[in-house]
Design an enzyme around this catalytic site. Structure first.
Site, short mmCIF file in Angstrom:
data_model
loop_
_atom_site.label_atom_id
_atom_site.label_comp_id
_atom_site.label_asym_id
_atom_site.label_seq_id
_atom_site.Cartn_x
_atom_site.Cartn_y
_atom_site.Cartn_z
N ARG A 34 0.87 -1.17 0.00
CA ARG A 34 0.00 0.00 0.00
C ARG A 34 0.91 1.22 0.00
O ARG A 34 2.05 1.16 0.46
CB ARG A 34 -0.90 0.02 1.23
CG ARG A 34 -1.83 -1.20 1.34
CD ARG A 34 -2.61 -1.17 2.66
NE ARG A 34 -3.53 -2.30 2.76
CZ ARG A 34 -3.23 -3.49 3.29
NH1 ARG A 34 -2.01 -3.69 3.77
NH2 ARG A 34 -4.13 -4.45 3.34
N LYS A 72 -2.05 -2.49 7.67
CA LYS A 72 -3.48 -2.42 7.93
C LYS A 72 -3.87 -3.49 8.95
O LYS A 72 -3.43 -4.65 8.85
CB LYS A 72 -4.26 -2.64 6.62
CG LYS A 72 -5.74 -2.33 6.73
CD LYS A 72 -6.40 -2.39 5.37
CE LYS A 72 -7.87 -2.03 5.46
NZ LYS A 72 -8.53 -2.08 4.14
N HIS A 103 -3.00 2.49 -5.57
CA HIS A 103 -3.47 1.15 -5.18
C HIS A 103 -3.61 0.22 -6.39
O HIS A 103 -3.62 -1.00 -6.23
CB HIS A 103 -4.81 1.28 -4.45
CG HIS A 103 -4.96 0.29 -3.33
ND1 HIS A 103 -4.11 0.24 -2.24
CD2 HIS A 103 -5.86 -0.70 -3.14
CE1 HIS A 103 -4.49 -0.74 -1.43
NE2 HIS A 103 -5.55 -1.33 -1.94
N ARG A 105 -0.82 -2.25 -6.57
CA ARG A 105 -0.96 -3.38 -5.63
C ARG A 105 -1.92 -4.41 -6.21
O ARG A 105 -1.66 -5.61 -6.15
CB ARG A 105 -1.46 -2.85 -4.28
CG ARG A 105 -1.77 -3.92 -3.23
CD ARG A 105 -2.12 -3.25 -1.91
NE ARG A 105 -2.91 -4.08 -1.02
CZ ARG A 105 -2.40 -4.92 -0.13
NH1 ARG A 105 -1.09 -5.06 -0.04
NH2 ARG A 105 -3.18 -5.61 0.67
N HIS A 137 -3.79 -10.02 3.71
CA HIS A 137 -5.24 -10.14 3.87
C HIS A 137 -5.58 -11.11 5.00
O HIS A 137 -5.00 -12.20 5.09
CB HIS A 137 -5.90 -10.65 2.59
CG HIS A 137 -5.91 -9.64 1.48
ND1 HIS A 137 -6.10 -9.98 0.16
CD2 HIS A 137 -5.78 -8.28 1.50
CE1 HIS A 137 -6.07 -8.88 -0.59
NE2 HIS A 137 -5.88 -7.84 0.21
N TYR A 150 -9.33 -11.20 -7.05
CA TYR A 150 -8.43 -11.15 -8.20
C TYR A 150 -8.65 -12.31 -9.16
O TYR A 150 -8.31 -12.21 -10.34
CB TYR A 150 -6.98 -11.10 -7.72
CG TYR A 150 -6.71 -9.88 -6.86
CD1 TYR A 150 -6.72 -8.60 -7.40
CD2 TYR A 150 -6.49 -10.02 -5.49
CE1 TYR A 150 -6.51 -7.48 -6.60
CE2 TYR A 150 -6.27 -8.91 -4.69
CZ TYR A 150 -6.29 -7.64 -5.25
OH TYR A 150 -6.10 -6.55 -4.45
#
Length: 321
Positions: free
Chosen positions: A134, A159, A265, A268, A291, A300
């Site tokens: 990020r 995150k 982003h 990424r 994640h 994705y």
């Protein structure tokens, strides 16, 4: 004049080590909640008012589901961690949001954008695409986060306040080492003035001379000094993400790619998509991206169409007839 109650929450968050960005976001939603309850003290309200507020955001304000989740997180912090009040099962109306596939560039499109960047700016975008970072994760990198032996990058306090490691592209070894030399030169100049990079408060107290240590130098230091938000001391922070938005927008225009929505982003997203396209295991990609839930990574596969593997269009079966 700042509210004493809000300032008390701010101090509590800083003691717990929350990021400044998280602090600002949580305080924003706590203020909105207090205004929603006619400025009643949160200790006098509870689950019913929180439920009404979250439902109000979804039903009246039509906020996105992620926005509602952030507001919920802020209020859960307020009640469970700051006020020590259990909210129980809130059972509020969830915001609805249609699934939007992220914008992804092809390898050729990535190269087109990179061809209009150079030096520091190019290196930042290369890290976003080459390591799946990020933008703020890239800008917060320090010299000791780069491991040229293991070819990894360590992301601290990403995150969800998680640490993780991700790939370091071999093509970045030479430019990254040269850039580190420049970052250390900046550190040397700052040290001669008795200054250095901003540091976590606890670290600065435990090791007063840590600001002189090469490993704590930011890879992408800001151009000037600013006051440390924790203790007010003068220091050099990392580059602000608005700088990236500006130079990337110019590069995208110069590359003639204005028909596609491209942000930092996007690189990424492209990192994850191209890894899966090249046969990487989805759980490996999940770990590299940081994640929590694999369903987040699975978005994705929808971009690739790999969830339709082996399924042919009925039109193709008609042949030349």
């Amino acid at each position: 004049m700042p509210s004493p109650f809000i300032e008390e929450i701010r101090r509590d968050m800083r003691l717990r080590g929350y990021a400044i960005k998280t602090e600002k976001t949580y305080l924003h939603w706590i203020r909105r909640y207090i205004y929603f309850t006619d400025r009643r003290h949160p200790a006098e309200t509870g689950a019913n008012e929180v439920r009404e507020f979250l439902t109000h955001l979804a039903a009246d304000k039509k906020v996105a589901i992620n926005t509602q989740k952030i507001a919920l997180n802020a209020l859960v912090f307020l009640y469970t961690k700051f006020l020590n009040i259990d909210l129980g099962d809130l059972n509020f109306t969830l915001a609805t949001k249609q699934r939007h596939l992220p914008s992804v560039l092809s390898p050729i499109e990535v190269q087109r954008v990179l061809s209009h960047l150079e030096g520091r700016n190019k290196l930042i975008i290369q890290l976003l695409y080459g390591s799946g970072l990020r933008v703020n994760e890239a800008l917060r990198l320090r010299v000791n986060d780069i491991d040229f032996e293991l070819m990894t990058i360590t992301v601290h306090d990403g995150k969800g306040r998680k640490d993780r490691t991700t790939l370091l592209s071999t093509s970045l070894i030479t430019p990254l080492k040269a850039h580190i030399d420049q970052a250390l030169l900046t550190l040397k100049i700052d040290n001669e003035k008795g200054l250095g990079p901003s540091l976590p408060t606890a670290l600065a107290k435990k090791y007063p001379n840590a600001y002189r240590t090469a490993g704590w130098a930011y890879l992408f230091p800001a151009s000037g000094y600013s006051a440390n938000p924790y203790d007010g001391t003068l220091c050099r922070h990392h580059l602000h993400d608005s700088v990236v938005r500006k130079f990337l927008a110019i590069a995208v225009r110069q590359a003639g790619m204005t028909r596609k929505k491209i942000s930092s982003h996007t690189f990424r997203h492209s990192f994850a998509t191209h890894l899966l396209q090249n046969g990487a295991d989805i759980r490996t990609v999940q770990e590299l991206l940081g994640h929590n839930d694999i369903s987040t990574t699975q978005i994705y596969t929808h971009i690739l169409g790999s969830h339709y593997a082996g399924t042919a269009s009925p039109l193709d079966r008609l042949g030349s007839r």
